[in-house]
Enzyme design. Structure first.
Site, mmCIF file in Angstrom:
data_model
loop_
_atom_site.group_PDB
_atom_site.id
_atom_site.type_symbol
_atom_site.label_atom_id
_atom_site.label_comp_id
_atom_site.label_asym_id
_atom_site.label_seq_id
_atom_site.Cartn_x
_atom_site.Cartn_y
_atom_site.Cartn_z
ATOM 1 N N LYS A 54 0.851 -1.209 0.000
ATOM 2 C CA LYS A 54 0.000 0.000 0.000
ATOM 3 C C LYS A 54 0.878 1.247 0.000
ATOM 4 C CE LYS A 54 -3.932 -2.109 2.282
ATOM 5 N NZ LYS A 54 -4.456 -2.600 3.553
ATOM 6 N N GLN A 98 -5.078 -1.210 9.724
ATOM 7 C CA GLN A 98 -4.967 -2.550 9.131
ATOM 8 C C GLN A 98 -5.610 -3.603 10.041
ATOM 9 O OE1 GLN A 98 -3.574 -3.302 6.010
ATOM 10 N NE2 GLN A 98 -4.367 -5.349 6.417
ATOM 11 N N ASP A 121 -11.452 2.944 4.039
ATOM 12 C CA ASP A 121 -11.867 1.545 3.932
ATOM 13 C C ASP A 121 -13.393 1.433 3.847
ATOM 14 O OD1 ASP A 121 -10.000 -0.446 3.650
ATOM 15 O OD2 ASP A 121 -9.560 -0.633 5.792
#
Ligand code: NDP
Length: 300
Positions: A54, A98, A121
């Site tokens: 990422k 995460q 997200d």
């Protein structure tokens, strides 16, 4: 029939280059550089790999990438303080914590502490509610990637029968909402669904997000249907040598490709789209934060 292969790697590269072009313009016209912060707690090897790639791709599209790596025994209070600091940092437009988090941390609490406008997200309860009511929101990256590929392949999805196998909060449910938003007739199947083969056989669009290797065989697929395989499963591959493994999806690619009109492979299908859509979401969040229109074609 042999299905057209939907090349997610190429598609994702194209999305990233569109994002990069927007980033150049944002900087030139407004002096703004999008910033994405990724918070990693602990040393889960798979999470470390994701976070590294990422970070690399964020920098490649011209954005600022900030990583917060916290000890595995970080307290909830300390993690919430990091999120709070990022929420209040005007140079940060997207925040990703995460998952999975270590067991002593409450994931729902942590995710819902992210400012919804920075929740790239799309997991914050406000974004889930906005998506469910058809309002502008941050959309979870994997389903957004699937939607982009389906729109690209099919044009309008209106009136098509779609079956989503899997009802998780991160893939199945938001996928179903997005397909409904594009006027599909949507069925969500799960482990208690009766006559799953017959349910899947009705679909013009099949999205498999189950986590069971090669579960959907070709004889469940309606001829010409578009099959999107979200699954990523690591299985033994003795044919490649002792102890070797390979990645397979949730659909049996060989038999489904004989019947489907189009299919995403694993690897190289949905997988690469997830990070591309994370970058697209960061760009969208940056534009919205600055009162600019969200980039066309890169949002739901
Ligand atoms: P979850 O385990 O959270 O959900 C799996 C879903 O599949 C559940 O709703 C479950 O039903 C359903 N299911 C399980 N067994 C069956 C069955 N026999 N028949 C029908 N439905 C069944 O998984 P995720 O949604 O998180 O992930 C799904 C897959 O997608 C995994 O392989 C994961 O690795 C992959 N993935 C890939 C991503 C990418 O970037 N490409 C991103 C995220 C996930 P029930 O609710 O009844 O238990």
């Amino acid at each position: 029939m042999s299905a057209q292969i939907i090349d997610g790697k190429e598609f994702a590269a194209n999305v990233r280059s569109q994002v990069a072009e927007h980033v150049v313009r944002l900087k030139a016209d407004h002096g703004i550089i999008p910033g994405l912060a990724v918070v990693l707690v602990g040393e889960d090897p798979a999470s470390q790999v994701y976070v590294r790639s990422k970070g690399k791709l964020t920098v490649e599209v011209g954005m600022n990438s900030i990583e917060h790596k916290l000890d595995v025994d970080t307290s909830e209070t300390d993690l919430l303080a990091v999120v709070d600091q990022l929420n209040n940092d005007p140079a940060i437009h997207g925040i990703l914590v995460q998952l999975p988090l270590p067991k002593h941390l409450n994931e729902d609490l942590v995710i819902n502490s992210i400012a919804p406008a920075k929740d790239v997200d799309g997991f914050h309860i406000s974004n889930v509610g906005l998506l469910g009511t058809g309002q502008s929101s941050m959309v979870p990256c994997t389903p957004l990637g699937c939607l982009m590929m389906l729109r690209d392949h099919l044009g309008s999805l209106s009136g098509l029968d779609a079956v989503v196998v899997g009802r998780s909060n991160i893939v199945g449910k938001p996928m179903a909402q997005l397909l409904l938003g594009d006027s599909c007739t949507v069925t969500i199947a799960h482990s208690r669904t009766k006559d799953l083969p017959d349910v899947v056989r009705r679909a013009d669009i099949v999205v498999a997000a189950v986590g069971r290797p090669e579960m959907v065989p070709g004889d469940w697929i309606k001829p010409g249907a578009v099959v999107v395989d979200v699954g990523i499963n690591r299985i033994a591959a003795p044919e490649r040598g002792e102890g070797k493994v390979k990645l397979v999806g949730d659909v049996d690619y060989a038999s489904c490709a004989q019947v489907a009109g189009a299919i995403t492979p694993v690897p190289g299908g949905v997988g690469p789209m997830t990070i591309a859509c994370l970058l697209a979401n960061t760009l969208t969040a940056t534009c919205r934060a600055n009162g600019l229109p969200a980039p066309e074609g890169l949002t739901a």
